[in-house]
Design a protein around this motif. Structure first.
Motif, PDB file in Angstrom:
ATOM      1  N   ARG A 259      37.787 -31.980 -40.125  1.00 45.73           N
ATOM      2  CA  ARG A 259      38.024 -32.538 -38.719  1.00 45.73           C
ATOM      3  C   ARG A 259      36.880 -31.858 -37.594  1.00 45.73           C
ATOM      4  O   ARG A 259      36.352 -32.554 -36.717  1.00 45.73           O
ATOM      5  CB  ARG A 259      39.236 -32.416 -38.220  1.00 45.73           C
ATOM      6  CG  ARG A 259      40.356 -33.437 -38.877  1.00 45.73           C
ATOM      7  CD  ARG A 259      41.831 -33.205 -38.391  1.00 45.73           C
ATOM      8  NE  ARG A 259      42.477 -32.129 -39.020  1.00 45.73           N
ATOM      9  CZ  ARG A 259      42.709 -31.909 -40.108  1.00 45.73           C
ATOM     10  NH1 ARG A 259      42.865 -32.884 -40.989  1.00 45.73           N
ATOM     11  NH2 ARG A 259      43.477 -30.918 -40.453  1.00 45.73           N
TER      12      ARG A 259
ATOM     13  N   VAL B  86      41.540 -37.393 -45.273  1.00 40.85           N
ATOM     14  CA  VAL B  86      42.028 -36.041 -45.286  1.00 40.85           C
ATOM     15  C   VAL B  86      43.249 -36.076 -44.569  1.00 40.85           C
ATOM     16  O   VAL B  86      44.045 -34.963 -44.630  1.00 40.85           O
ATOM     17  CB  VAL B  86      40.967 -34.998 -44.661  1.00 40.85           C
ATOM     18  CG1 VAL B  86      39.801 -34.895 -45.576  1.00 40.85           C
ATOM     19  CG2 VAL B  86      40.825 -35.157 -43.395  1.00 40.85           C
TER      20      VAL B  86
ATOM     21  N   GLY C 107      40.704 -30.266 -44.979  1.00 42.56           N
ATOM     22  CA  GLY C 107      40.880 -31.197 -43.861  1.00 42.56           C
ATOM     23  C   GLY C 107      40.689 -30.693 -42.392  1.00 42.56           C
ATOM     24  O   GLY C 107      39.890 -31.341 -41.750  1.00 42.56           O
ATOM     25  N   ALA C 108      41.070 -29.450 -42.248  1.00 43.75           N
ATOM     26  CA  ALA C 108      40.910 -28.817 -40.859  1.00 43.75           C
ATOM     27  C   ALA C 108      38.878 -28.770 -40.722  1.00 43.75           C
ATOM     28  O   ALA C 108      38.608 -29.121 -39.597  1.00 43.75           O
ATOM     29  CB  ALA C 108      41.363 -27.512 -40.935  1.00 43.75           C
TER      30      ALA C 108
ATOM     31  N   PRO D 269      45.792 -34.396 -52.152  1.00 41.90           N
ATOM     32  CA  PRO D 269      44.165 -34.352 -52.159  1.00 41.90           C
ATOM     33  C   PRO D 269      43.819 -35.753 -52.974  1.00 41.90           C
ATOM     34  O   PRO D 269      44.316 -36.093 -53.834  1.00 41.90           O
ATOM     35  CB  PRO D 269      43.946 -33.234 -53.045  1.00 41.90           C
ATOM     36  CG  PRO D 269      45.146 -32.455 -53.033  1.00 41.90           C
ATOM     37  CD  PRO D 269      46.477 -33.219 -52.831  1.00 41.90           C
TER      38      PRO D 269
ATOM     39  N   PRO E 160      48.683 -36.159 -47.163  1.00 38.96           N
ATOM     40  CA  PRO E 160      49.069 -35.036 -47.614  1.00 38.96           C
ATOM     41  C   PRO E 160      48.642 -34.688 -49.116  1.00 38.96           C
ATOM     42  O   PRO E 160      48.350 -33.531 -49.478  1.00 38.96           O
ATOM     43  CB  PRO E 160      50.506 -35.224 -47.677  1.00 38.96           C
ATOM     44  CG  PRO E 160      50.761 -36.516 -47.698  1.00 38.96           C
ATOM     45  CD  PRO E 160      49.744 -36.978 -47.001  1.00 38.96           C
TER      46      PRO E 160
ATOM     47  N   ASP F 138      42.230 -26.546 -51.873  1.00 39.66           N
ATOM     48  CA  ASP F 138      42.755 -26.243 -50.687  1.00 39.66           C
ATOM     49  C   ASP F 138      42.371 -27.510 -49.518  1.00 39.66           C
ATOM     50  O   ASP F 138      41.769 -27.365 -48.910  1.00 39.66           O
ATOM     51  CB  ASP F 138      41.827 -25.001 -50.288  1.00 39.66           C
ATOM     52  CG  ASP F 138      42.410 -24.124 -49.202  1.00 39.66           C
ATOM     53  OD1 ASP F 138      43.093 -24.564 -48.471  1.00 39.66           O
ATOM     54  OD2 ASP F 138      41.511 -23.317 -48.557  1.00 39.66           O
ATOM     55  N   TRP F 139      43.099 -28.349 -50.073  1.00 36.63           N
ATOM     56  CA  TRP F 139      43.092 -29.625 -49.239  1.00 36.63           C
ATOM     57  C   TRP F 139      43.449 -29.480 -47.511  1.00 36.63           C
ATOM     58  O   TRP F 139      42.744 -29.823 -46.843  1.00 36.63           O
ATOM     59  CB  TRP F 139      44.170 -30.547 -49.940  1.00 36.63           C
ATOM     60  CG  TRP F 139      44.160 -31.944 -49.203  1.00 36.63           C
ATOM     61  CD1 TRP F 139      45.098 -32.557 -48.548  1.00 36.63           C
ATOM     62  CD2 TRP F 139      43.045 -32.955 -49.529  1.00 36.63           C
ATOM     63  NE1 TRP F 139      44.902 -33.665 -48.164  1.00 36.63           N
ATOM     64  CE2 TRP F 139      43.352 -34.138 -48.591  1.00 36.63           C
ATOM     65  CE3 TRP F 139      41.732 -32.966 -50.340  1.00 36.63           C
ATOM     66  CZ2 TRP F 139      42.745 -35.248 -48.919  1.00 36.63           C
ATOM     67  CZ3 TRP F 139      41.299 -34.139 -49.901  1.00 36.63           C
ATOM     68  CH2 TRP F 139      41.521 -35.209 -49.423  1.00 36.63           C
ATOM     69  N   GLU F 140      44.248 -28.703 -47.371  1.00 37.81           N
ATOM     70  CA  GLU F 140      44.624 -28.629 -46.076  1.00 37.81           C
ATOM     71  C   GLU F 140      43.371 -27.736 -45.142  1.00 37.81           C
ATOM     72  O   GLU F 140      43.055 -28.269 -44.048  1.00 37.81           O
ATOM     73  CB  GLU F 140      45.981 -27.579 -45.933  1.00 37.81           C
ATOM     74  CG  GLU F 140      46.492 -27.561 -44.409  1.00 37.81           C
ATOM     75  CD  GLU F 140      47.816 -26.754 -44.366  1.00 37.81           C
ATOM     76  OE1 GLU F 140      47.798 -26.082 -43.258  1.00 37.81           O
ATOM     77  OE2 GLU F 140      48.690 -27.163 -45.177  1.00 37.81           O
ATOM     78  N   THR F 141      42.789 -26.740 -45.594  1.00 37.17           N
ATOM     79  CA  THR F 141      41.815 -26.132 -45.071  1.00 37.17           C
ATOM     80  C   THR F 141      40.588 -27.045 -44.973  1.00 37.17           C
ATOM     81  O   THR F 141      39.863 -27.269 -44.126  1.00 37.17           O
ATOM     82  CB  THR F 141      41.081 -24.879 -45.881  1.00 37.17           C
ATOM     83  OG1 THR F 141      42.627 -24.197 -45.969  1.00 37.17           O
ATOM     84  CG2 THR F 141      40.295 -24.027 -45.048  1.00 37.17           C
TER      85      THR F 141
END
Length: 141
Positions: free
Chosen positions: A111, A25, A107-108, A30, A28, A102-105
């Motif tokens: 984590r 994740v 990832g969050a 997906p 950058p 929604d790769w960024e969310t």
């Protein structure tokens, strides 16, 4: 105590899988295919570990007659169930298509889930497992 060594070994496997997910994740772009494979393996290992721990630790502590161990066991079981539910929701909330979209969310949230699992592992190894070790030593004395 062989069962605690086995459970600690399982923790190391969980940590390895979680770290691999965190590496994925961190990219950058997906990579839903890699996530799908590792997430399935992590989910299976986590649920298997929880079931093993419930039988090997929680049942023994709950039946120990030691008020401290029984109270701790009750609290750990409650948290144990909540951890499984949260992880199940994490899986259900993130189907592959949503991960890619929604790769960024994702990832969050991955984590955050990783921190919860890491925290749980730390508590088990520093608080829960020593209760069983103490109980076994007391019975042997």
């Amino acid at each position: 105590m062989p069962i605690l060594a086995k459970l600690r070994d399982e923790h190391r496997v969980l940590e390895t899988d979680i770290n691999r997910m965190l590496e994925i994740v961190a990219n950058p772009a997906p990579d839903a295919a890699s996530i799908a494979a590792i997430r399935w393996r992590l989910a299976q290992a986590l649920f298997d570990h929880c079931a093993q721990e419930d039988r090997a630790i929680h049942d023994r502590l709950a039946q120990s007659g030691d008020a401290t161990a029984i109270a701790a066991c009750r609290d750990y079981r409650r948290e144990h169930g909540a951890m499984g539910e949260r992880f199940g929701r994490y899986i259900a909330d993130w189907p592959i298509e949503r991960i890619s979209r929604d790769w960024e969310t994702f990832g969050a949230e991955t984590r955050a889930m990783a921190r919860r699992v890491a925290d749980r592992i730390a508590v088990e190894e520093t608080s829960l497992y020593p209760l069983l070790e103490r109980m076994v030593l007391m019975r042997a004395a």
